[in-house]
Design a protein around this motif. Sequence first.
Motif, PDB file in Angstrom:
ATOM      1  N   MET A   1     108.864 118.904  -7.873  1.00  0.00           N
ATOM      2  CA  MET A   1     109.346 119.919  -6.958  1.00  0.00           C
ATOM      3  C   MET A   1     110.648 120.546  -7.463  1.00  0.00           C
ATOM      4  SD  MET A   1     107.131 120.379  -4.727  1.00  0.00           S
ATOM      5  CE  MET A   1     107.593 121.006  -3.166  1.00  0.00           C
ATOM      6  N   ALA A   2     111.476 119.768  -8.144  1.00  0.00           N
ATOM      7  CA  ALA A   2     112.732 120.323  -8.656  1.00  0.00           C
ATOM      8  C   ALA A   2     112.454 121.416  -9.681  1.00  0.00           C
ATOM      9  CB  ALA A   2     113.584 119.216  -9.268  1.00  0.00           C
ATOM     10  N   ALA A   3     111.444 121.202 -10.505  1.00  0.00           N
ATOM     11  CA  ALA A   3     111.098 122.225 -11.506  1.00  0.00           C
ATOM     12  C   ALA A   3     110.607 123.492 -10.823  1.00  0.00           C
ATOM     13  CB  ALA A   3     110.047 121.675 -12.461  1.00  0.00           C
ATOM     14  N   THR A   4     109.862 123.343  -9.746  1.00  0.00           N
ATOM     15  CA  THR A   4     109.382 124.515  -9.006  1.00  0.00           C
ATOM     16  C   THR A   4     110.551 125.279  -8.409  1.00  0.00           C
ATOM     17  OG1 THR A   4     107.331 123.360  -8.468  1.00  0.00           O
ATOM     18  CG2 THR A   4     107.894 125.264  -7.124  1.00  0.00           C
ATOM     19  N   ARG A   5     111.513 124.564  -7.848  1.00  0.00           N
ATOM     20  CA  ARG A   5     112.700 125.227  -7.294  1.00  0.00           C
ATOM     21  C   ARG A   5     113.464 125.967  -8.384  1.00  0.00           C
ATOM     22  NH1 ARG A   5     113.184 120.387  -4.553  1.00  0.00           N
ATOM     23  NH2 ARG A   5     114.845 119.717  -5.942  1.00  0.00           N
ATOM     24  N   THR A   6     113.556 125.344  -9.548  1.00  0.00           N
ATOM     25  CA  THR A   6     114.249 125.990 -10.662  1.00  0.00           C
ATOM     26  C   THR A   6     113.537 127.264 -11.074  1.00  0.00           C
ATOM     27  OG1 THR A   6     115.071 123.864 -11.458  1.00  0.00           O
ATOM     28  CG2 THR A   6     115.038 125.678 -13.039  1.00  0.00           C
ATOM     29  N   LEU A   7     112.219 127.213 -11.164  1.00  0.00           N
ATOM     30  CA  LEU A   7     111.470 128.412 -11.548  1.00  0.00           C
ATOM     31  C   LEU A   7     111.603 129.510 -10.492  1.00  0.00           C
ATOM     32  CD1 LEU A   7     108.303 126.789 -13.118  1.00  0.00           C
ATOM     33  CD2 LEU A   7     110.162 127.965 -14.297  1.00  0.00           C
TER      34      LEU A   7
ATOM     35  N   LYS B   1     105.839 130.142 -17.122  1.00  0.00           N
ATOM     36  CA  LYS B   1     106.133 128.713 -17.197  1.00  0.00           C
ATOM     37  C   LYS B   1     105.559 127.984 -15.983  1.00  0.00           C
ATOM     38  CE  LYS B   1     108.084 125.083 -18.930  1.00  0.00           C
ATOM     39  NZ  LYS B   1     107.554 124.442 -20.102  1.00  0.00           N
ATOM     40  N   GLY B   2     105.629 128.627 -14.832  1.00  0.00           N
ATOM     41  CA  GLY B   2     105.060 128.037 -13.619  1.00  0.00           C
ATOM     42  C   GLY B   2     103.558 127.825 -13.731  1.00  0.00           C
ATOM     43  N   ARG B   3     102.860 128.790 -14.338  1.00  0.00           N
ATOM     44  CA  ARG B   3     101.417 128.637 -14.545  1.00  0.00           C
ATOM     45  C   ARG B   3     101.129 127.424 -15.430  1.00  0.00           C
ATOM     46  NH1 ARG B   3     101.373 134.225 -14.641  1.00  0.00           N
ATOM     47  NH2 ARG B   3     101.656 134.313 -16.887  1.00  0.00           N
ATOM     48  N   LYS B   4     101.925 127.270 -16.494  1.00  0.00           N
ATOM     49  CA  LYS B   4     101.728 126.130 -17.398  1.00  0.00           C
ATOM     50  C   LYS B   4     101.978 124.813 -16.673  1.00  0.00           C
ATOM     51  CE  LYS B   4     102.863 128.535 -21.664  1.00  0.00           C
ATOM     52  NZ  LYS B   4     103.833 128.633 -22.783  1.00  0.00           N
ATOM     53  N   MET B   5     103.029 124.787 -15.848  1.00  0.00           N
ATOM     54  CA  MET B   5     103.340 123.558 -15.103  1.00  0.00           C
ATOM     55  C   MET B   5     102.226 123.218 -14.121  1.00  0.00           C
ATOM     56  SD  MET B   5     107.412 123.953 -14.329  1.00  0.00           S
ATOM     57  CE  MET B   5     107.240 122.916 -12.894  1.00  0.00           C
ATOM     58  N   ARG B   6     101.696 124.223 -13.448  1.00  0.00           N
ATOM     59  CA  ARG B   6     100.613 123.988 -12.492  1.00  0.00           C
ATOM     60  C   ARG B   6      99.373 123.450 -13.196  1.00  0.00           C
ATOM     61  NH1 ARG B   6     101.302 126.764  -7.429  1.00  0.00           N
ATOM     62  NH2 ARG B   6     103.288 127.841  -7.447  1.00  0.00           N
ATOM     63  N   ALA B   7      99.053 124.044 -14.348  1.00  0.00           N
ATOM     64  CA  ALA B   7      97.883 123.588 -15.099  1.00  0.00           C
ATOM     65  C   ALA B   7      98.059 122.137 -15.532  1.00  0.00           C
ATOM     66  CB  ALA B   7      97.650 124.490 -16.309  1.00  0.00           C
ATOM     67  N   GLN B   8      99.258 121.790 -15.988  1.00  0.00           N
ATOM     68  CA  GLN B   8      99.528 120.416 -16.412  1.00  0.00           C
ATOM     69  C   GLN B   8      99.431 119.463 -15.230  1.00  0.00           C
ATOM     70  OE1 GLN B   8     103.322 119.853 -18.272  1.00  0.00           O
ATOM     71  NE2 GLN B   8     103.039 117.676 -18.522  1.00  0.00           N
TER      72      GLN B   8
ATOM     73  N   GLY C   1     101.136 118.696  -4.461  1.00  0.00           N
ATOM     74  CA  GLY C   1     100.793 120.100  -4.467  1.00  0.00           C
ATOM     75  C   GLY C   1     102.032 120.967  -4.540  1.00  0.00           C
ATOM     76  N   PHE C   2     101.819 122.215  -4.793  1.00  0.00           N
ATOM     77  CA  PHE C   2     102.926 123.153  -4.817  1.00  0.00           C
ATOM     78  C   PHE C   2     103.097 123.770  -3.442  1.00  0.00           C
ATOM     79  CE2 PHE C   2     102.064 122.766  -9.263  1.00  0.00           C
ATOM     80  CZ  PHE C   2     103.294 122.936  -9.863  1.00  0.00           C
ATOM     81  N   LEU C   3     104.327 124.053  -3.100  1.00  0.00           N
ATOM     82  CA  LEU C   3     104.620 124.626  -1.797  1.00  0.00           C
ATOM     83  C   LEU C   3     104.019 126.022  -1.658  1.00  0.00           C
ATOM     84  CD1 LEU C   3     106.118 124.243   0.850  1.00  0.00           C
ATOM     85  CD2 LEU C   3     108.156 125.182  -0.236  1.00  0.00           C
ATOM     86  N   LEU C   4     104.114 126.820  -2.717  1.00  0.00           N
ATOM     87  CA  LEU C   4     103.585 128.182  -2.686  1.00  0.00           C
ATOM     88  C   LEU C   4     102.506 128.344  -3.746  1.00  0.00           C
ATOM     89  CD1 LEU C   4     106.968 130.117  -2.498  1.00  0.00           C
ATOM     90  CD2 LEU C   4     105.378 129.712  -0.634  1.00  0.00           C
ATOM     91  N   PRO C   5     101.393 128.947  -3.394  1.00  0.00           N
ATOM     92  CA  PRO C   5     100.357 129.201  -4.395  1.00  0.00           C
ATOM     93  C   PRO C   5     100.860 130.195  -5.443  1.00  0.00           C
ATOM     94  CG  PRO C   5      99.527 129.594  -2.165  1.00  0.00           C
ATOM     95  CD  PRO C   5     100.995 129.362  -2.055  1.00  0.00           C
ATOM     96  N   LEU C   6     100.412 130.037  -6.674  1.00  0.00           N
ATOM     97  CA  LEU C   6     100.855 130.895  -7.763  1.00  0.00           C
ATOM     98  C   LEU C   6     100.544 132.363  -7.486  1.00  0.00           C
ATOM     99  CD1 LEU C   6     102.067 131.212 -10.570  1.00  0.00           C
ATOM    100  CD2 LEU C   6      99.777 130.833 -11.503  1.00  0.00           C
TER     101      LEU C   6
END
Length: 103
Positions: free
Chosen positions: A1-7, A58-65, A74-79
Amino acid sequence: MAATRTLLSLVRTGAAISGGGALVTELLIKGWPRWVVIILSSGFVFLGYALMWSALKKGRKMRAQLEREQTGEGFLLPLGEVTAWTVTLQLLIATVLVLYLIG
């Protein structure tokens, strides 16, 4: 989640940089030739857009990984939603800047 906030903060920062293009226009329009204002304000807009798109990529790559690892988080917001908001914001900034330069 921290990486998502950063992105997401990178998207926000990119938007602020892009919005700075309008501020540059306002500050320089009275004392500088129009071509100087256009080049500088466009530089801010392009830099901000590049930062936003880089964060989305970068967010797309993180989600795929994450989906490959299947950690259950899960992610808070859909891509798609984040991308739509980012594109809309970019269109609004560009529209304001173009209208200001035309007017």
